[in-house]
Design an enzyme around this catalytic site. Structure first.
Site, mmCIF file in Angstrom:
data_model
loop_
_atom_site.group_PDB
_atom_site.id
_atom_site.type_symbol
_atom_site.label_atom_id
_atom_site.label_comp_id
_atom_site.label_asym_id
_atom_site.label_seq_id
_atom_site.Cartn_x
_atom_site.Cartn_y
_atom_site.Cartn_z
ATOM 1 C CG ASP A 60 -1.561 1.189 1.570
ATOM 2 O OD1 ASP A 60 -2.190 1.788 0.710
ATOM 3 O OD2 ASP A 60 -1.492 1.754 2.686
ATOM 4 C CG ASP B 194 -1.860 7.456 0.113
ATOM 5 O OD1 ASP B 194 -1.217 8.256 0.010
ATOM 6 O OD2 ASP B 194 -2.675 7.140 -0.562
HETATM 7 C C1 XBP Z 1 -5.557 6.138 0.860
HETATM 8 C C2 XBP Z 1 -6.452 7.027 0.347
HETATM 9 C C3 XBP Z 1 -6.322 8.140 -0.663
HETATM 10 C C4 XBP Z 1 -5.534 9.384 -0.478
HETATM 11 C C5 XBP Z 1 -5.935 10.387 -1.582
HETATM 12 O O1 XBP Z 1 -6.105 4.803 0.946
HETATM 13 O O2 XBP Z 1 -7.618 6.803 0.641
HETATM 14 O O3 XBP Z 1 -7.602 8.466 -0.943
HETATM 15 O O4 XBP Z 1 -6.038 9.604 0.976
HETATM 16 O O5 XBP Z 1 -5.760 9.678 -2.905
HETATM 17 P P1 XBP Z 1 -5.111 3.483 0.935
HETATM 18 P P2 XBP Z 1 -6.358 10.568 -3.965
HETATM 19 O O6 XBP Z 1 -3.825 3.882 1.591
HETATM 20 O O7 XBP Z 1 -5.953 2.500 1.894
HETATM 21 O O8 XBP Z 1 -4.927 3.159 -0.323
HETATM 22 O O9 XBP Z 1 -6.852 11.670 -3.582
HETATM 23 O O10 XBP Z 1 -5.368 10.501 -5.047
HETATM 24 O O11 XBP Z 1 -7.545 9.561 -4.223
HETATM 25 MG MG MG Z 2 -3.112 3.037 3.531
#
Ligand code: XBP
Ligand code: MG
Length: 237
Positions: free
Chosen positions: A8, A10
């Protein structure tokens, strides 16, 4: 035998969420809106994965607009937010979490295949990987499965399924590294074992569906993958 690691982005590769939050707020200001997402509200809104989906949820629940207006506004705000976020990442605002570089390099040196499965937009990933690994990132990460490449974002299994399809590997040959309950649910629904690592914005998440839970990325170690291949691994919190 585990032959690939699917990361993953973020919260896992880097603590990106506060930079996402700041970029959303800057986009609101640029658009002349008086919306402001503080940390407590953002933690709540993070339960909706995907920036565009998060914006749409916010409008629907707190700032109602006719659907056509909401659609157009979300498109404009999200494009502005992505530009602001990638600019900050390019300027070096987001280091990788301690332990990630070493783990990635060790895994690559051991011949493991590395992949990405994330909800975030493709430019956010390529900018982060480029700022962390330079042009080498393309050689390090064989596969990228990103938010808008699938119909349903996490906790749906789609993005992990796409990563597995691109890797051409069965779930049993891979492990996912995640930080959130939505991410763990997504990977588990795709049949993967999951190492969950606690992160700032998901510290309150229930990660008990993960195969293993670690306090931080410095605990990531290739020896864990061998342990995962053995049955009866105890869960730790
Ligand atoms: C991460 C997210 C992303 C970011 C923003 O979830 O939810 O949406 O917050 O990215 P995970 P975008 O780590 O579970 O993948 O604005 O580009 O959608
Ligand atoms: Mg995440």
């Amino acid at each position: 035998m585990i032959s690939a690691i699917i990361f993953d982005v973020d919260g896992t590769l880097a603590e990106t969420e506060d930079q996402h939050r700041l970029a959303f707020n800057a986009a609101f200001e640029q658009a002349g809106l008086d919306w402001h997402w503080d940390e407590a509200l953002y933690r709540e809104l993070l339960q909706v994965t995907g920036g565009k989906e998060r914006l749409m949820h916010f409008i629907a629940t707190r700032a109602p607009l006719p659907q056509a207006e909401a659609d157009a506004l979300v498109g404009r705000l999200h494009a502005a937010k992505t530009a602001l976020y990638t600019e900050a990442v390019r300027a070096g605002a987001i280091p990788l979490r301690p332990g990630i570089t070493e783990f990635v390099e060790a895994a690559a040196a051991a011949g493991l295949t590395l992949a990405i499965a994330t909800t975030t937009s493709l430019p956010n990933i390529t900018t982060l990987l480029e700022s962390a690994f330079g042009a080498r990132w393309r050689a390090l990460f064989a596969v990228i499965a990103a938010g808008d490449m699938v119909a349903h974002k996490k906790p749906s299994p789609d993005v992990y399924q796409l990563a597995l399809d691109k890797l051409d590997l069965p779930a049993a040959a891979c492990v996912a590294i995640e930080d959130s309950s939505n991410g763990v649910a997504s990977a588990r629904a795709a049949g993967l074992r999951v190492i969950a690592v606690r992160s700032l914005y998901t510290s309150g998440d229930d990660l008990s569906a993960a195969t293993l839970v670690l306090a931080d990325c410095q605990n990531l170690d290739l020896a864990l993958l061998a342990e995962l291949d053995r049955a009866g691994l105890p869960r730790t919190a």
